[in-house]
Design an enzyme around this catalytic site. Sequence first.
Site, PDB file in Angstrom:
ATOM      1  N   CYS A  48       1.455  -0.717   2.682  1.00 25.43           N
ATOM      2  CA  CYS A  48       2.096  -0.399   1.185  1.00 25.43           C
ATOM      3  C   CYS A  48       0.746  -0.271   0.340  1.00 25.43           C
ATOM      4  O   CYS A  48      -0.266  -1.089   0.546  1.00 25.43           O
ATOM      5  CB  CYS A  48       3.107  -1.208   0.643  1.00 25.43           C
ATOM      6  SG  CYS A  48       3.373  -0.784  -1.207  1.00 25.43           S
ATOM      7  N   HIS A  49       0.847   0.612  -0.624  1.00 28.46           N
ATOM      8  CA  HIS A  49      -0.628   0.824  -1.442  1.00 28.46           C
ATOM      9  C   HIS A  49      -1.078  -0.604  -2.075  1.00 28.46           C
ATOM     10  O   HIS A  49      -2.104  -0.819  -2.486  1.00 28.46           O
ATOM     11  CB  HIS A  49      -0.362   2.063  -2.285  1.00 28.46           C
ATOM     12  CG  HIS A  49      -1.812   2.523  -2.652  1.00 28.46           C
ATOM     13  ND1 HIS A  49      -2.386   2.118  -3.913  1.00 28.46           N
ATOM     14  CD2 HIS A  49      -2.553   3.637  -2.169  1.00 28.46           C
ATOM     15  CE1 HIS A  49      -3.654   2.814  -4.043  1.00 28.46           C
ATOM     16  NE2 HIS A  49      -3.622   3.664  -3.059  1.00 28.46           N
ATOM     17  N   THR A  50      -0.002  -1.371  -2.397  1.00 22.21           N
ATOM     18  CA  THR A  50      -0.024  -2.538  -3.142  1.00 22.21           C
ATOM     19  C   THR A  50      -1.099  -3.615  -2.394  1.00 22.21           C
ATOM     20  O   THR A  50      -1.751  -4.175  -2.900  1.00 22.21           O
ATOM     21  CB  THR A  50       1.418  -3.196  -3.570  1.00 22.21           C
ATOM     22  OG1 THR A  50       1.949  -2.320  -4.298  1.00 22.21           O
ATOM     23  CG2 THR A  50       0.985  -4.544  -4.553  1.00 22.21           C
ATOM     24  N   HIS A  70       3.901  -7.189   2.744  1.00 16.65           N
ATOM     25  CA  HIS A  70       4.984  -7.418   2.078  1.00 16.65           C
ATOM     26  C   HIS A  70       6.252  -6.358   2.361  1.00 16.65           C
ATOM     27  O   HIS A  70       7.307  -6.716   1.898  1.00 16.65           O
ATOM     28  CB  HIS A  70       4.717  -7.455   0.424  1.00 16.65           C
ATOM     29  CG  HIS A  70       4.398  -6.241  -0.168  1.00 16.65           C
ATOM     30  ND1 HIS A  70       2.949  -5.633   0.055  1.00 16.65           N
ATOM     31  CD2 HIS A  70       4.895  -5.353  -0.849  1.00 16.65           C
ATOM     32  CE1 HIS A  70       3.025  -4.621  -0.611  1.00 16.65           C
ATOM     33  NE2 HIS A  70       4.220  -4.115  -0.886  1.00 16.65           N
TER      34      HIS A  70
END
Length: 380
Positions: A48-50, A70
């Site tokens: 994910c970009h996070t 995550h």
Amino acid sequence: MSSTAGLVIPCKAAVSWEAGKPLVMEQVEVAPPQTMEVRIKIKYTSLCHTDLYFWEAKGQAPLFPRIFGHEAAGIVESVGEGVSDLQTGDHVLPVFTGECKECAHCKSEESNMCDLLRINTDRGVMLTDGKSRFSIDGKPINHFLGTSTFSEYTVVHSGCLAKINPLAPLDRVCILSCGISTGLGATLNVAKPKKGSSVAIFGLGAVGLAAAEGARIAGASRIIGIDLNPNRFEEAKKFGVTEFINPKDHDRPVQQVIADMTDGGVDRSVECTGHIEAMVSAFECVHDGWGVAVLVGVPNKDAVFMTKPINLLNERTIKGTFFGNYKPRTDLPSVVEMYMNKKLELEKFITHRVSFSDINRAFELMLRGEGLRCIINMEE
């Protein structure tokens, strides 16, 4: 009981030793779960970009070495003391935010922002005792978002695990533990478009396309996609987007373009970029009298936006949302069922698949802006 319950498990993990450098496959030791914790075997995870943002150390204070990840799905290996609603063999989605079911937020029907288990990007240890469950040669390795799914085994607080239908394919539903649910819920739970209505989606990345998918499911008749990258327009048609606007093609604010296209504005808008200009446009493009704009994208914490109060007084509404307003334990199982019942389509979000040993390729793809979600098979 599993044969490994209570024991330290040695396994492979992709460790980030320093910002922006390729992850290194290491043998780590994963300690048993403590009170209210669960150890799970990760079957599939996605990027994910996070993860990318904190790996690049563009977020708050950098914390290394760290095990990122995550967005994932796995199977419970063992549970710690006090865990009564999960047992060995359960299929679960680990989530970056939690649901203790005891605090004022959890008891409220309107909130999913648990006091105890709300997202914390700075913490690299477990809540129970302030220690890490990961180590290499006795030296602790930091956790990430309480999940750290780039490891064959991980330890998660029981309040951050959604127990799901064991028949659901984990290599697909894993993407529901973050970005897809965020966009989907922003539309279905917060914007709540009526059948036949018009919806504008700002930003056509994975979250924005999930918001479009929500509009499609809700029966919106016009779904207008706004993005600066025209290459995204063809892909977005699969998610129900009917019209496209590239703000670069116009010499006036995009909210005016949308108002002209829709006889005064759209019924609903969902902003998924985190850019201030897009937030203002998303609010100002909704129709007076009933228009609702929902902000999903995360801006810089010091960012400020301006709009004229008359826009609100003319009965436009602006709302914010966190994780699509889904309570992780209570609501995610039903999102999985939406997929199982063929109401929600997940396959179209999955554009790449790599083996765990090739995890750095997933980072390369995201850095190049290629694809939506890359599934990482932990057993390859």
